[in-house]
Scaffold this motif. Sequence first.
Motif, short mmCIF file in Angstrom:
data_model
loop_
_atom_site.label_atom_id
_atom_site.label_comp_id
_atom_site.label_asym_id
_atom_site.label_seq_id
_atom_site.Cartn_x
_atom_site.Cartn_y
_atom_site.Cartn_z
N CYS A 294 31.07 42.56 -31.45
CA CYS A 294 29.65 42.91 -31.59
C CYS A 294 29.37 43.53 -32.96
N LYS A 295 30.27 44.38 -33.42
CA LYS A 295 30.10 45.01 -34.72
C LYS A 295 30.09 43.98 -35.84
N ARG A 296 31.03 43.02 -35.79
CA ARG A 296 31.12 42.00 -36.83
C ARG A 296 29.90 41.08 -36.85
N LEU A 297 29.27 40.89 -35.69
CA LEU A 297 28.12 40.01 -35.62
C LEU A 297 26.86 40.67 -36.18
N GLY A 298 26.81 41.98 -36.18
CA GLY A 298 25.65 42.69 -36.72
C GLY A 298 25.76 42.82 -38.23
N ASP A 299 24.63 42.95 -38.87
CA ASP A 299 24.66 43.07 -40.33
C ASP A 299 24.38 44.50 -40.79
N GLY A 300 24.25 45.40 -39.83
CA GLY A 300 24.05 46.80 -40.20
C GLY A 300 22.61 47.20 -40.43
N LEU B 34 19.19 42.56 -33.83
CA LEU B 34 19.62 41.73 -32.71
C LEU B 34 20.44 40.54 -33.20
N ILE B 35 21.42 40.17 -32.40
CA ILE B 35 22.28 39.03 -32.76
C ILE B 35 21.94 37.85 -31.86
N GLU B 36 22.28 36.70 -32.31
CA GLU B 36 22.04 35.49 -31.53
C GLU B 36 23.01 35.44 -30.35
#
Length: 68
Positions: A17-23, A33-35
Motif C-alpha cells: 500500500c505504501k509503495r502504491l501511494g505517491d505521498g 487514493l490508489i487504483e
Amino acid sequence: EQMSVSKKDFEAIALICKRLGDGERDWGGRGELIEKDDLVDSLVEYFKFENPLFDADVFYKACGYPND
C-alpha cells in the motif's frame, strides 16, 4: 482449514500500500487514493510469491472482477 495472517503478511501488505501511494495528501489527510487494479495486482503478486499454489483467478473473482 483456517489460515491465520502473520505479522509478516500485515507488514508486506502495508508495504504494498505504501509503495502504491505517491505521498500526496488529500483533504482528509490521507495519501492519494490508489487504483483498485494496482492494489489487487500487487496483492496477487505477493500471494503467488508466498504460495505458488495460490489461485489468482479465485482471488480476482472474490475482488469483484469478472472471469475473462
